[in-house]
Design a protein around this motif. Sequence first.
Motif, short mmCIF file in Angstrom:
data_model
loop_
_atom_site.label_atom_id
_atom_site.label_comp_id
_atom_site.label_asym_id
_atom_site.label_seq_id
_atom_site.Cartn_x
_atom_site.Cartn_y
_atom_site.Cartn_z
N SER A 1 -13.47 0.41 11.46
CA SER A 1 -12.13 0.86 11.82
C SER A 1 -11.25 0.99 10.57
CB SER A 1 -11.50 -0.13 12.80
OG SER A 1 -10.22 0.32 13.19
N THR A 2 -10.61 2.13 10.42
CA THR A 2 -9.70 2.35 9.29
C THR A 2 -8.33 2.73 9.83
OG1 THR A 2 -10.36 4.66 9.07
CG2 THR A 2 -11.53 3.05 7.71
N TRP A 3 -7.30 2.28 9.13
CA TRP A 3 -5.93 2.52 9.53
C TRP A 3 -5.11 3.06 8.38
CZ3 TRP A 3 -3.51 1.99 14.23
CH2 TRP A 3 -4.35 1.62 15.28
N SER A 4 -4.20 3.96 8.69
CA SER A 4 -3.23 4.46 7.74
C SER A 4 -1.93 3.71 8.00
CB SER A 4 -3.03 5.97 7.95
OG SER A 4 -1.91 6.41 7.22
N LEU A 5 -1.42 3.04 6.97
CA LEU A 5 -0.18 2.27 7.09
C LEU A 5 0.79 2.74 6.02
CD1 LEU A 5 -1.78 -1.29 7.35
CD2 LEU A 5 -1.12 0.20 9.24
N GLN A 6 2.01 3.10 6.44
CA GLN A 6 3.02 3.56 5.50
C GLN A 6 4.33 2.86 5.79
OE1 GLN A 6 2.97 7.76 6.35
NE2 GLN A 6 1.48 8.16 4.73
N MET A 7 4.89 2.21 4.76
CA MET A 7 6.17 1.53 4.90
C MET A 7 7.24 2.37 4.22
SD MET A 7 7.95 -1.05 5.93
CE MET A 7 7.16 -2.61 6.09
N LYS A 8 8.31 2.67 4.98
CA LYS A 8 9.41 3.42 4.39
C LYS A 8 10.71 3.01 5.09
CE LYS A 8 11.08 8.00 3.30
NZ LYS A 8 10.91 9.44 3.44
N ASP A 9 11.68 2.60 4.29
CA ASP A 9 13.01 2.25 4.80
C ASP A 9 12.97 1.26 5.97
OD1 ASP A 9 14.12 4.01 2.93
OD2 ASP A 9 14.00 5.70 4.32
#
Length: 128
Positions: free
Chosen positions: A98-106
């Motif tokens: 299992s792979t996940w895309s995680l993006q943190m912004k503001d």
Amino acid sequence: NSKAGKRLAVLQPIADFSAKTSATPLLDVNAIHFSRPSEQVSGSLWCDSNRILAAVYRDPKSRTGGRLCFECRCLPVKGGLFLKTTVINSRGTINKKSTWSLQMKDGTLRCSGLLQPGEILLIESVED
């Protein structure tokens, strides 16, 4: 898990995660927004200025599976932040594919990945 002597070993990732949540504030139920709320998915978010923890579960009776997208509204976290994911399948073993895309912004964490019925996704911040 029916393997003799291994009953609790598969629960170790969940036990480790759970221990961290007890020292981190639980945010309100609206802190996680699912793009398709009807997919029988639920989640909880714990966050303070030093840590982010999220647990997301797809009901084993869900008729849908596969790609899941959601957002978590978090508090600003100090310093560098690395996010680690662990997916545990319905047999209690880690799904290493299992792979996940995680993006943190503001202050918003956007997440996208595969979660099958009966799986739980654990997300935790690890300091740089």
